[in-house]
Design an enzyme around this catalytic site. Structure first.
Site, short mmCIF file in Angstrom:
data_model
loop_
_atom_site.label_atom_id
_atom_site.label_comp_id
_atom_site.label_asym_id
_atom_site.label_seq_id
_atom_site.Cartn_x
_atom_site.Cartn_y
_atom_site.Cartn_z
N SER A 151 0.84 -1.18 0.00
CA SER A 151 0.00 0.00 0.00
C SER A 151 0.89 1.25 0.00
O SER A 151 1.75 1.39 -0.87
CB SER A 151 -0.95 -0.05 1.20
OG SER A 151 -2.03 0.82 1.05
N ARG A 220 -11.70 6.45 9.93
CA ARG A 220 -11.20 5.09 10.07
C ARG A 220 -12.25 4.06 9.66
O ARG A 220 -11.93 3.02 9.07
CB ARG A 220 -10.75 4.84 11.51
CG ARG A 220 -10.07 3.49 11.72
CD ARG A 220 -8.85 3.35 10.82
NE ARG A 220 -8.08 2.16 11.16
CZ ARG A 220 -7.00 1.77 10.50
NH1 ARG A 220 -6.59 2.47 9.45
NH2 ARG A 220 -6.34 0.69 10.86
N ASP A 307 -8.87 -7.29 -4.09
CA ASP A 307 -8.47 -5.95 -3.64
C ASP A 307 -9.05 -4.92 -4.60
O ASP A 307 -8.50 -4.67 -5.67
CB ASP A 307 -6.94 -5.86 -3.59
CG ASP A 307 -6.45 -4.53 -3.02
OD1 ASP A 307 -7.28 -3.65 -2.74
OD2 ASP A 307 -5.23 -4.39 -2.84
N HIS A 340 -8.07 -5.67 0.31
CA HIS A 340 -6.76 -5.02 0.36
C HIS A 340 -5.90 -5.55 1.50
O HIS A 340 -4.68 -5.69 1.37
CB HIS A 340 -6.96 -3.51 0.52
CG HIS A 340 -5.70 -2.71 0.50
ND1 HIS A 340 -4.79 -2.77 -0.53
CD2 HIS A 340 -5.18 -1.84 1.41
CE1 HIS A 340 -3.77 -1.96 -0.27
NE2 HIS A 340 -3.98 -1.39 0.90
N ASP A 341 -6.51 -5.89 2.62
CA ASP A 341 -5.74 -6.37 3.78
C ASP A 341 -5.10 -7.74 3.54
O ASP A 341 -4.36 -8.23 4.41
CB ASP A 341 -6.62 -6.43 5.02
CG ASP A 341 -6.59 -5.13 5.81
OD1 ASP A 341 -5.90 -4.20 5.38
OD2 ASP A 341 -7.25 -5.05 6.86
#
Length: 360
Positions: A151, A220, A307, A340-341
């Site tokens: 990222s 967040r 992702d 994405h994680d």
């Protein structure tokens, strides 16, 4: 579908048992787009030992809200016997310029004894890398075996290879890009507006301990939505209710996913500075590397099918950029459902690729 439970344990799996950060205080630094800092503090951690010719150093660059404790947030890739092996490599984790985990940032104290707040100069990914280079110089390392990151960390790794072409032999870049798309900028701007429209933000001059927690929490929450995949959310939460069997028909917490996002947003405010989030998201939105001409690094790019925040076409573009520059490069697309994680969680498929890449 099996979903790795660690996907929903943000922070618990990353927190260091004890604070083993080291701090390097360096002299003045003039930022790329203007503004000067009279001195810069760099927070970092190291694992393993430098070999005799100092050729086994691996710099690990963190993502947006990460820190120097790389062995924590990337525990599936870094450690004894792991793909980035601390028994054979000297691994360095460093907190970025503009951050709030020990390195100089907007929450740091300025020469007048007050917090910098928005007096802090705008920083770029290039500035982050220049400051990291000061640390590498301090450690007496001429050339890095590798620089690695996902990222925002991938952007730093990419910048290292272009800015210091003779100091990086290998670059592992995962779930990243060379320039943000309109959608990626849009996510970051929405997060920034959540903070800046909180009345407690006060133009960035909020007192210590009284930051705009409401706006930062919403920022967040938005981030968590973008970090995961639809399949991950569905497998974990579905439409299950939170501590009830029927709707209350109010604006309180009805669904489990609502409770989860509120919890993650609230928890984040205890460890991150709102102004820092403004600065680092701006830095990655500004980033745009059009070419790798002159780079001498060998590249491994990985991306993930689920992702949607940093889709595979962006990694393929970097791979093609590396090939056009005459560099050795490979791009591997990994089919995992985590979103994405996945770059943080996949220590098996991605891990084996990294192991071969570093040992080649």
């Amino acid at each position: 579908m099996h979903i790795d439970p660690a996907l929903f344990e943000e922070n618990e799996r990353t927190a260091p048992v004890q604070d083993e950060r080291q701090f390097l205080i360096t002299g003045p630094y003039r930022c790329e787009v203007g503004g000067e800092l009279p001195q810069v503090t760099i927070a970092y951690e190291t694992w393993g030992e430098l070999n005799d010719d100092r050729s086994n150093a691996v710099l690990v660059c963190h993502a947006l809200t990460g820190d120097a404790h790389a062995i924590g947030w990337w525990e599936r890739l870094i450690g004894p016997g792991k793909p980035i092996d601390t028994e054979t490599c000297f691994v360095i984790g460093v907190n970025v310029l503009g951050g709030c985990q020990g390195s100089t940032g907007p929450a740091s104290t300025a020469p007048d004894g007050k917090r910098y707040s928005l007096r802090f100069p705008m920083v770029t990914v290039g500035d982050m890398v220049e400051v990291q280079a000061r640390l590498i110089d301090h450690l007496g390392i001429d050339s890095l075996l590798a620089v690695a990151g996902g990222s925002m960390g991938g952007m730093q790794a990419l910048e290292w290879t272009g800015r210091f072409p003779n100091r990086v032999r290998k670059a592992f870049i995962t779930a990243s890009c060379a320039a943000h798309s309109a959608m990626q900028v849009g996510f970051n701007e929405t997060a920034r507006q959540a903070i800046m429209q909180d009345t407690r933000w006060m133009g960035g001059d909020y007192p210590d301990g009284e930051q705009p927690d409401g706006g930062l929490s919403v920022a967040r929450m938005l981030g968590h939505i973008s970090f995961l995949s639809d399949a991950a959310f569905t497998a974990k939460f579905g439409r299950r209710l939170q501590d009830k069997v029927r709707f209350d028909y109010t604006f309180g917490t009805e669904f489990q996913v609502e409770s989860y996002l509120k919890y993650q947003g609230s928890k984040f405010t205890n460890r991150f500075d709102a102004n820092s989030l403004l600065y680092v998201t701006r830095a990655i939105d500004y980033y745009d590397l059009p070419s790798l001409q002159g780079s001498n690094a060998e590249y491994l790019f990985t991306s993930f099918t689920s992702d949607w925040l940093y889709p595979s076409y962006q990694s393929e573009a970097m791979h093609q950029m590396a090939l056009a520059a005459g560099c050795q490069s490979q791009h591997e697309v990994i089919d995992l459902p985590y979103g994405h994680d996945a770059f943080l969680l996949d220590g098996l498929i991605q891990g084996e690729m990294v192991r071969r890449f570093l040992n080649n």
